[in-house]
Design an enzyme around this catalytic site. Structure first.
Site, PDB file in Angstrom:
ATOM      1  N   GLU A  92       0.768  -1.245   0.052  1.00 12.18           N
ATOM      2  CA  GLU A  92      -0.251  -0.128   0.134  1.00 12.18           C
ATOM      3  C   GLU A  92       0.801   1.461  -0.104  1.00 12.18           C
ATOM      4  OE1 GLU A  92      -0.275  -2.549   2.114  1.00 12.18           O
ATOM      5  OE2 GLU A  92      -2.218  -3.369   1.308  1.00 12.18           O
ATOM      6  N   PHE A 117      -6.526   0.027   4.973  1.00 12.11           N
ATOM      7  CA  PHE A 117      -5.008   0.162   4.619  1.00 12.11           C
ATOM      8  C   PHE A 117      -4.451   1.304   3.880  1.00 12.11           C
ATOM      9  CE2 PHE A 117      -6.608  -4.649   4.127  1.00 12.11           C
ATOM     10  CZ  PHE A 117      -6.277  -4.813   5.331  1.00 12.11           C
TER      11      PHE A 117
HETATM   12  C1  LIG Z   1      -2.166  -4.769   4.696  1.00 16.20           C
HETATM   13  C2  LIG Z   1      -3.058  -5.720   4.033  1.00 16.20           C
HETATM   14  N1  LIG Z   1      -3.426  -5.492   2.769  1.00 16.20           N
HETATM   15  C3  LIG Z   1      -4.292  -6.173   2.038  1.00 16.20           C
HETATM   16  C4  LIG Z   1      -5.043  -7.140   2.578  1.00 16.20           C
HETATM   17  C5  LIG Z   1      -5.934  -7.847   1.679  1.00 16.20           C
HETATM   18  N2  LIG Z   1      -5.694  -9.322   1.623  1.00 16.20           N
HETATM   19  C6  LIG Z   1      -6.188 -10.126   2.347  1.00 16.20           C
HETATM   20  S1  LIG Z   1      -5.370 -11.752   2.097  1.00 16.20           S
HETATM   21  C7  LIG Z   1      -4.475 -11.059   0.599  1.00 16.20           C
HETATM   22  C8  LIG Z   1      -3.450 -11.596  -0.200  1.00 16.20           C
HETATM   23  C9  LIG Z   1      -2.149 -12.036   0.616  1.00 16.20           C
HETATM   24  O1  LIG Z   1      -1.283 -12.851  -0.012  1.00 16.20           O
HETATM   25  P1  LIG Z   1      -1.194 -14.333   0.216  1.00 16.20           P
HETATM   26  O2  LIG Z   1      -1.367 -14.396   1.816  1.00 16.20           O
HETATM   27  O3  LIG Z   1      -0.056 -15.150  -0.508  1.00 16.20           O
HETATM   28  O4  LIG Z   1      -2.769 -14.707  -0.323  1.00 16.20           O
HETATM   29  P2  LIG Z   1      -3.253 -16.374  -0.525  1.00 16.20           P
HETATM   30  O5  LIG Z   1      -1.912 -17.430  -0.415  1.00 16.20           O
HETATM   31  O6  LIG Z   1      -3.797 -16.524   0.884  1.00 16.20           O
HETATM   32  O7  LIG Z   1      -3.938 -16.355  -1.602  1.00 16.20           O
HETATM   33  C10 LIG Z   1      -4.801  -9.605   0.609  1.00 16.20           C
HETATM   34  C11 LIG Z   1      -4.178  -8.729  -0.292  1.00 16.20           C
HETATM   35  C12 LIG Z   1      -4.631  -7.297   3.937  1.00 16.20           C
HETATM   36  N3  LIG Z   1      -5.567  -8.260   4.552  1.00 16.20           N
HETATM   37  N4  LIG Z   1      -3.770  -6.654   4.537  1.00 16.20           N
END
Ligand SMILES: Cc1ncc(C[n+]2csc(CCOP(=O)(O)OP(=O)(O)O)c2C)c(N)n1
Ligand SMILES: [Mg+2]
Lengths: 349, 283
Positions: A92, A117
């Protein structure tokens, strides 16, 4: 409120085996999708569609997201204009600084993430890299206030309080799909930084019944009323309109003044409407009662020497619970039913 | 090193992983959708963490001598609950409350809700840096406990992760063990496209002064070796185990789904998923 995490859920201790009983089975994720009541008219992805339309006439328009394009309806723009979209990853701070640099080079970036965020993590970056330079960046954020049951990490209960303190920044809190569609070209026409709260997915549409048009910086009286005036922003205007209907049956005549631009505030209209004597002024917002529209209106009125009976409908100064959104809206007093009840009680007192 | 719960006659790690996956599917069914693919993918890692590597007392989650497990990725709570239920930290019957009103198992993991949950991790990017504080605090107390921090490939986009990585390297935090779940997925799509640079993760941590290993995170034998190496290393440096995992591992028809960051599974597919999982049970 202090939570005791070592106490088992009441549902399991009282009802024993499999105890589903009368306990609520409402779930968290079922509520992510939409604020619309069953059967309510909605429009899909009004922000994405509005941006797509705007892209035709504004070649300087770019879209940026921090791994939340699908969750902010920006993916619609990204799909149509892959060469005008930047996927910044879950970064962000980079999102805001990149937007600042692009704006410096003459582009108009729309940067999207969730409200928490932008307001919390990226505040310093928006403040110094964007606002202090008065750069033409539009920060558009989903999940404003209490619009998810995920708990404090995702509930932007204080985003407006945070952003109101930022000089140069225009703050917009649209009510419905119509408001969003009209706000997008309006904030683009304004040269300078804007923070817009976004409703995404299937967004209710209600303002088309009120001869309404979004104008940046203007409050709009949607209906008059002799007993009370509800001043509201965001989807709380939709709730206010519903509450007013239910109050009518109880012979309470309340008006609604919709304030989609929180900053700069339309002080003249607010003072004019609040000066009509004999009406209680009730500010309703999807935000903590601290530092949002309610306190902004109170300040305006007090400075102008206008002092009607004054009440606030908003979220308490607490970290809110996780759970299903309808449960939480009831619990914290911003559902239509809870709101009507409060107003009735205040007017009877 | 004393380990708990007792390993005598204990189920195999493969069986633990199977039960973690089964718990996750049962919780997923309560909501009908969610971060199920992550839980299935990371189950082997958690089986090794909770049933081979970590020291804790299930009936006393705040026992002073415990290894600390920090779940930075709050949305992986379903995976952590699944492991903690198998470990006896959370009663199994609470599965059915997952994500429901007034549950102790909210969809995003929070320390204030759940016994055994050390931090509230939903605002991604904070866990590793909080781990620096835990590790420094344990050193001040002359504790020999480890701090484990589970974070993700998508999370490596956050600047705070690298502030944490830099701080831990600077302070030579040999009691901090990072675990990265690299499932090549995040909210908007594959991490290789959304974030990039995943092939260099080990080098990046090494450059910050860490001991880095990269393993197949669905290979229990490889994970056991990696956790053992991380714990027994003599060099005064933080350690990271980069785990390449497969989303939805163990349920082939879910492994095939694209857009599986937030999986929607039809009502009739849950039983099917449990059945397929059972077929693959090896213990
Ligand atoms: C600071 C922040 N930015 C955005 C989010 C929204 N968000 C939740 S999970 C996610 C993806 C995170 O990547 P990853 O953990 O690798 O995803 P997954 O493997 O679970 O698909 C995002 C962008 C968040 N929770 N916190
Ligand atoms: Mg991932």
């Amino acid at each position: 409120m202090m939570r005791n995490k070592y106490a088992r859920p009441v549902r399991l201790t009282e009802q024993g085996e499999g105890g589903q009983g009368g306990a609520s089975r409402l779930t968290t994720s079922a509520m992510i999708a939409s604020l619309a009541a069953p059967g309510q008219r909605t429009k899909p992805a009004p922000f994405g569609q509005a941006l797509l339309a705007l892209a035709e006439t504004r070649p300087d328009l770019l879209g940026l997201s921090a791994d939340l394009s699908k969750y902010t309806d920006l993916h619609i723009f990204a799909k149509a204009h892959p060469d005008r979209f930047y996927q910044m990853g879950m970064s962000e701070q980079l999102l805001m600084c990149t937007a600042a640099g692009l704006a410096r080079e003459g582009f108009m970036p729309f940067a999207t993430t969730y409200a928490v965020f932008a307001a919390r993590r990226a505040y310093d970056f928006i403040c110094l890299a964007i606002a202090e330079e008065n750069l033409n960046v539009k920060v558009v954020c989903a999940l404003p206030g209490l619009t998810t049951g995920y708990g404090p990490s995702h509930q932007a209960t204080e985003d407006i309080a945070i952003f109101r303190g930022m000089p140069n920044l225009t703050i917009v809190d649209p009510c419905d799909a119509l408001d969003i569609e009209q706000a997008v070209p309006a904030i683009a026409a304004h040269s300078g930084p804007v923070y817009m709260r976004l409703l995404r997915g299937n967004v209710p549409i209600v303002l088309d019944e009120y001869d309404y048009k979004f104008e940046l910086g203007k409050a709009k009286l949607l209906r008059g009323g002799a007993d009370a005036l509800i001043i509201s922003s965001g989807f709380m205007t939709m709730r206010a309109l519903e509450a007013v209907e239910s109050l009518k049956a109880q012979r309470i005549d309340a008006g609604v003044l919709h304030v989609p631009t929180i900053k700069p505030l339309d002080e003249a209209t607010i003072i004019r409407e609040a000066s009509k004597t004999g009406r209680m002024v009730i500010v309703a917002e999807n935000h903590t009662v601290i530092g949002g529209l309610g306190e902004a209106v109170a300040g305006v009125l007090l400075r102008a020497g206008v002092t009607p009976a004054f009440r606030q409908i908003g979220l308490p100064d607490e970290f809110l619970d996780a759970g299903a959104l309808p449960t939480l809206h009831d619990r914290y007093g911003i559902s239509t039913a809870a709101m009507s009840k409060s107003i009735k009680r205040w007017l009877a007192a | 090193m004393e380990a708990s719960p007792s390993r005598v006659n204990a189920p195999s790690l493969a069986e633990r992983a199977y039960r973690i996956r089964r718990n996750a599917l049962r919780m997923g069914e309560v909501q009908g959708q969610g971060y199920i693919a992550q839980a299935l993918g990371v189950a082997d890692v958690l089986a090794v963490a909770y049933f081979h590597a970590m020291r804790y007392h299930p009936d006393d989650p705040e026992w002073e001598g415990r290894d600390r497990f920090l779940l930075s990725i709050g949305h992986y709570a379903i995976a952590a609950y699944s492991a903690m239920i198998e470990a006896g930290i959370i009663p199994e019957d609470e599965l059915e409350t997952y994500g429901s009103d007034d549950s102790r198992l909210p969809m995003s993991g929070m320390a204030s809700y759940t016994p055994g949950m050390e931090i509230s991790g939903g605002s991604l990017g904070q866990g590793l840096a909080i781990g620096v504080g835990y590790a420094l605090g344990l050193k001040r107390k002359k504790s020999d406990a480890f701090v484990y921090c589970l974070f993700s490939d998508g999370e490596c986009g956050e600047g705070a992760v690298w502030e944490g990585a830099s701080g831990a390297g600077h302070w030579k935090l040999d009691n901090l063990i990072g675990i990265i779940d690299v499932n090549n997925q995040q909210a908007d799509g594959p991490s290789s496209e959304v974030t990039g640079g995943l092939e260099h993760l080990a080098d990046r941590f090494t450059a910050f002064g860490w001991h880095a290993q990269r393993v197949n995170g669905n290979d229990i034998g490889a994970l056991v070796s990696a956790f053992d190496a991380a714990r027994s290393l003599r060099e005064p440096m933080p350690r990271v185990i980069i785990c390449d995992t497969r989303m939805a591992k163990g349920v082939p028809f879910l492994e095939q789904r694209e857009r599986n960051h937030f999986l929607r599974v039809d009502a009739d597919e849950w039983q099917q998923a449990l059945a397929v999982l059972e077929e693959g049970r090896t213990a």
